[in-house]
Design an enzyme around this catalytic site. Structure first.
Site, PDB file in Angstrom:
ATOM      1  N   ALA A 164      -6.526  -1.529   4.361  1.00 25.59           N
ATOM      2  CA  ALA A 164      -5.446  -2.033   5.222  1.00 25.59           C
ATOM      3  C   ALA A 164      -4.628  -0.886   5.815  1.00 25.59           C
ATOM      4  O   ALA A 164      -3.683  -1.130   6.562  1.00 25.59           O
ATOM      5  CB  ALA A 164      -4.530  -2.963   4.431  1.00 25.59           C
ATOM      6  N   VAL A 215      -0.348   0.496  -0.087  1.00 21.01           N
ATOM      7  CA  VAL A 215      -1.231  -0.170   0.867  1.00 21.01           C
ATOM      8  C   VAL A 215      -2.668  -0.070   0.382  1.00 21.01           C
ATOM      9  O   VAL A 215      -3.107   0.990  -0.061  1.00 21.01           O
ATOM     10  CB  VAL A 215      -1.104   0.487   2.261  1.00 21.01           C
ATOM     11  CG1 VAL A 215      -2.064  -0.160   3.252  1.00 21.01           C
ATOM     12  CG2 VAL A 215       0.333   0.389   2.763  1.00 21.01           C
ATOM     13  N   HIS A 216      -3.391  -1.180   0.455  1.00 24.34           N
ATOM     14  CA  HIS A 216      -4.812  -1.153   0.131  1.00 24.34           C
ATOM     15  C   HIS A 216      -5.513  -0.209   1.109  1.00 24.34           C
ATOM     16  O   HIS A 216      -5.204  -0.218   2.310  1.00 24.34           O
ATOM     17  CB  HIS A 216      -5.393  -2.562   0.247  1.00 24.34           C
ATOM     18  CG  HIS A 216      -6.773  -2.706  -0.302  1.00 24.34           C
ATOM     19  ND1 HIS A 216      -7.894  -2.230   0.351  1.00 24.34           N
ATOM     20  CD2 HIS A 216      -7.225  -3.264  -1.457  1.00 24.34           C
ATOM     21  CE1 HIS A 216      -8.964  -2.498  -0.360  1.00 24.34           C
ATOM     22  NE2 HIS A 216      -8.587  -3.131  -1.467  1.00 24.34           N
ATOM     23  N   PRO A 217      -6.447   0.626   0.631  1.00 25.75           N
ATOM     24  CA  PRO A 217      -7.111   1.579   1.527  1.00 25.75           C
ATOM     25  C   PRO A 217      -7.691   0.942   2.783  1.00 25.75           C
ATOM     26  O   PRO A 217      -7.637   1.525   3.868  1.00 25.75           O
ATOM     27  CB  PRO A 217      -8.216   2.176   0.648  1.00 25.75           C
ATOM     28  CG  PRO A 217      -7.678   2.077  -0.744  1.00 25.75           C
ATOM     29  CD  PRO A 217      -6.887   0.794  -0.768  1.00 25.75           C
TER      30      PRO A 217
END
Length: 343
Positions: free
Chosen positions: A233, A229-231
């Site tokens: 998000a 997961v993108h930080p």
């Protein structure tokens, strides 16, 4: 006080400000005034339409600071993923390669492009300003749209999905895209996502490999990025996992981010929400009783849908005591009904 409500065309400039700061990969929130204008227009038509089943509707909400009229977040629901164009995902699968003579039996992880999630309702366009990340206002921005679904079940599918933005570094490079997508397009990840936001993901997805991809053949960095997961998000991922969404079965075809899935009946904000009549309180102190806790509270309207976060000392089965300020924010009066769920 912050209030979630349907977006209006007058919000366009503020919405574009939010879109400009959203992370790479949120293609449903492009930094383009014409696309955002279309998004708001479609949403307004969807709220106004008489609907008996989930179709091509899309509902776009904004989170507004009442005192300043400043927007601090947004989120949306697409009634049917893949209604107007295919909805692509990579399905995680296992192939078995075996030889009886050599006594070899190997299970190999593969990715297969699919349309399995077509027809599910889709949560999209989540963004909240950095100062509200990690707090209860992010819960309001994400979960209040689930209360809308609970009040209008005929407008949505029996299952819900959402694509979480996958990992990319500070330069906007995605190891997963570089290992797969970039072999088919002479584009870096940021440019590919920008084009998808301005046009459509479908025309790129149709040129992606249609045969299974053997995961062990991918570079280590790409394998490690799968399901990451993108930080920026992480907040929405955590909220929806607490709501009962599950991962592991599907990932995004561009950045490898996880695709979450849940039947409506098992989503916490829908299954545990309750409808109660409103009782207007004379004093605002009614909301700060010793045993009070935070609730998400929403009316059951369409074009005038409103949701707020309140401290309430509420007993299930009893009326909800609201201050005049809270009742005004929700657009309800004494005796009206609201839907609420604990944060």
């Amino acid at each position: 006080m912050l209030v979630m409500r349907p977006a209006r065309m007058a919000d366009l400039v503020e919405v574009q400000r939010l879109a400009a700061d959203s992370p790479i990969g949120v293609t449903s929130l492009p930094d383009d005034s014409e696309r955002l204008r279309d998004k708001i227009s479609v949403s307004q038509a969807s709220f106004a339409a008489e609907v008996s089943f989930n179709g091509e509707e899309s509902y776009f909400f904004v989170l507004e600071e009442v005192a300043t009229r400043r927007l601090v977040g947004c989120s949306a629901i697409v009634a049917s993923a893949g209604y107007s164009e295919p909805f692509y995902s990579f399905r995680n699968e296992t192939f078995v390669h075996a030889s009886r003579e050599l006594k070899i039996h190997n299970k190999i992880h593969v990715l297969s492009q699919c349309h399995d999630l077509t027809g599910n309702s889709l949560l999209t366009s989540f963004y909240v300003v950095p100062e509200l990340v990690g707090g209860p206002w992010a819960e309001l921005n994400s979960r209040a749209r689930l209360l809308f679904m609970a009040s209008h079940p005929e407008r949505f599918a029996d299952s819900v999905v959402t694509e979480i933005v996958g990992y990319s570094d500070e330069q906007g490079d995605s190891p997963f895209w570089d290992a797969i997508g970039r072999n088919f397009f002479d584009l870096n990840y940021a440019e590919a996502e920008r084009i998808c936001g301005l046009k459509s993901r479908t025309f790129l997805a149709e040129l992606m490999p249609h045969y299974p991809i053997y995961v062990p053949l991918l570079p280590d960095a790409a394998q490690e990025a799968m399901g990451q997961v993108h930080p920026r998000a992480q907040v929405t991922f955590d909220i929806l996992m607490r709501e009962g969404f599950e991962t592991d079965h599907y990932i995004d075809i561009f950045d490898g981010g996880p695709t979450l899935h849940a039947p409506v009946s098992s989503i916490r904000s829908i299954a545990q929400s309750r409808v109660a009549p409103v009782k207007l309180a004379a004093l605002d102190s009614a909301q700060h009783a010793p045993h009070s806790r935070q609730y998400l509270v929403a009316n059951a309207q369409l074009q005038e849908y409103r949701a707020v976060l309140l401290e309430l000392d509420w007993v299930p089965g009893q009326p909800v005591s609201l201050s005049p300020e809270a009742a005004q924010a929700l657009g309800v009066s004494d005796g009206a009904s609201v839907r609420l769920v604990a944060v």
